[in-house]
Design an enzyme around this catalytic site. Sequence first.
Site, short mmCIF file in Angstrom:
data_model
loop_
_atom_site.label_atom_id
_atom_site.label_comp_id
_atom_site.label_asym_id
_atom_site.label_seq_id
_atom_site.Cartn_x
_atom_site.Cartn_y
_atom_site.Cartn_z
N HIS A 123 6.49 -30.76 -80.40
CA HIS A 123 7.67 -29.76 -78.93
C HIS A 123 8.17 -30.94 -78.39
O HIS A 123 7.88 -31.80 -78.52
CB HIS A 123 6.23 -29.05 -78.68
CG HIS A 123 6.99 -27.76 -78.20
ND1 HIS A 123 7.43 -28.21 -76.45
CD2 HIS A 123 6.89 -26.54 -78.20
CE1 HIS A 123 8.11 -27.39 -76.22
NE2 HIS A 123 7.83 -26.27 -77.18
N ASP A 200 -1.60 -33.09 -77.22
CA ASP A 200 -0.50 -31.79 -76.32
C ASP A 200 -1.47 -31.19 -77.41
O ASP A 200 -1.47 -30.57 -78.66
CB ASP A 200 0.51 -31.96 -77.58
CG ASP A 200 1.40 -30.39 -76.90
OD1 ASP A 200 0.45 -29.86 -76.23
OD2 ASP A 200 2.99 -30.34 -77.26
N GLN A 203 -1.57 -25.56 -78.14
CA GLN A 203 -1.57 -24.23 -79.62
C GLN A 203 -2.95 -24.92 -79.79
O GLN A 203 -3.08 -23.38 -80.70
CB GLN A 203 -0.05 -24.90 -80.62
CG GLN A 203 0.32 -24.49 -80.17
CD GLN A 203 1.52 -23.25 -79.95
OE1 GLN A 203 0.41 -22.23 -80.00
NE2 GLN A 203 2.17 -23.02 -79.79
N LYS A 226 -0.58 -19.22 -72.91
CA LYS A 226 -0.81 -18.88 -74.79
C LYS A 226 -2.27 -18.64 -74.94
O LYS A 226 -2.85 -18.17 -75.55
CB LYS A 226 -1.04 -20.16 -75.17
CG LYS A 226 0.88 -20.87 -75.36
CD LYS A 226 1.12 -21.96 -75.88
CE LYS A 226 2.39 -22.60 -75.85
NZ LYS A 226 3.79 -21.99 -75.74
N CYS A 366 11.72 -24.71 -80.17
CA CYS A 366 11.62 -26.25 -79.19
C CYS A 366 11.06 -27.93 -79.98
O CYS A 366 10.57 -27.83 -79.20
CB CYS A 366 10.71 -25.80 -78.15
SG CYS A 366 11.67 -24.45 -77.67
#
Length: 409
Positions: A123, A200, A203, A226, A366
């Site tokens: 991303h 990261d 998600q 999220k 993104c």
Amino acid sequence: MLDIEKIRADFPILQEEVYPGVPLIFLDSAASSQKPTAVIEAMNHYYRTAHANVHRGIYRLSEEATNAYEGAREKVARFINARDTAEIIYVRNATEAFNLVAYSWGEANIHPGDEILLTEMEHHANLVPWHLLVERKGATIKYVPFDENGMLDLSTLGELLTERTKIFSFTAVSNVFGTINPVRQLVDAAHAVGAVAMVDAAQAVPHMAVDVQDWDCDFLAFSSHKMCGPTGIGILYGKRAQLEAMPPFMGGGDMIQRVTLAGSTWNELPWKFEAGTPSIAEGIGLGTAVDYLTAIGMDAIHAHEQFITHYALEALSEVPGLKVWGPPIASQKAGVAAFTLEKVHPHDIAELLDKDGIAIRAGHHCAMPLHQKLGLNASARASFYLHTTTAEIDNLIISLNRVRKLFRL
Ligand code: C6P
């Protein structure tokens, strides 16, 4: 098994109609999830009964606000199994966490000739801060490639990770392919050449049990919005030794120990990295979101999403001309299905689906370099969460077939 009807009743927005008689089918949780009543009410309650600035007041209200806000930090620490709350830095979102590390850690540790390793599926939040850093420092960036199934080509790691590599920063879960990467293996590979590893988890944390000690990562980033929490707050996890060695990112109130006209000294962790009045209600909301997800169980949530993803992949494969990008097998993937439909522009798909109350995302999500490698400008993306039902997937398929008919495919 989750009690989906009970869970759906927790989300007021899922009872809404997008147009008269057209109920909402929300398939865009990867962009931002909806909020359960518990989170909305916790923030409401705080503003109604306990608002005051934190870390400052001697009076009861301020102490109450501080306890609630710092209590949320403890919940987050437990949720990702951090060793202690000093390792949990409140930031605005995952993006800010990357900027913090790229500035604070990067300024101190990156020198001309050094290398940073990323992947082609990142991303922009895990690309642009490093682009800015290497421009300032005269360092270079290398990328682990992905293959035709949207899986990282791990055979390249031996060549890409060298003694020049100072940090390997990669996503645990791709926001386009949904690929679940082998985090521990990648962290070990980084450590083997003396590099730092940053994950990261934007998600990942909302969708599966995450254990930072098990992953052994040095840094990890995610966003509250999220994972059923509010916008405006996110988390940077860092190992204490790393965070101790880093200079502050931003200066101002709260992050100092002592200020004179001649200079300043810094507060201890985690506050050294938290300048100014923080997002108090948002921190409390995030703590409640953690409670909510914990009560349902992250393993149960992950299992439900695997079931829905499997169902969706099967159903989407029946739509003629439709291609799902990324791993073809649900077990290799989180609840994300990015797809293209022959020559129909993803924006047209999203607009037509909206008429049926279905919210999906269309665009580059993104992740422009990922799309460039696929030869695409954009894709359509449906993403799932704990409240997604097979009936919603059935409606998605009906709606996609309507799009096909309209475009005479
Ligand atoms: N992805 C999506 O629709 P922020 O914007 O800071 O809360 O999260 C950034 C981010 C970082 N990493 C990954 C893997 C992400 O998916 C995101 C956010 C959203 O895919 C919005 S662009």
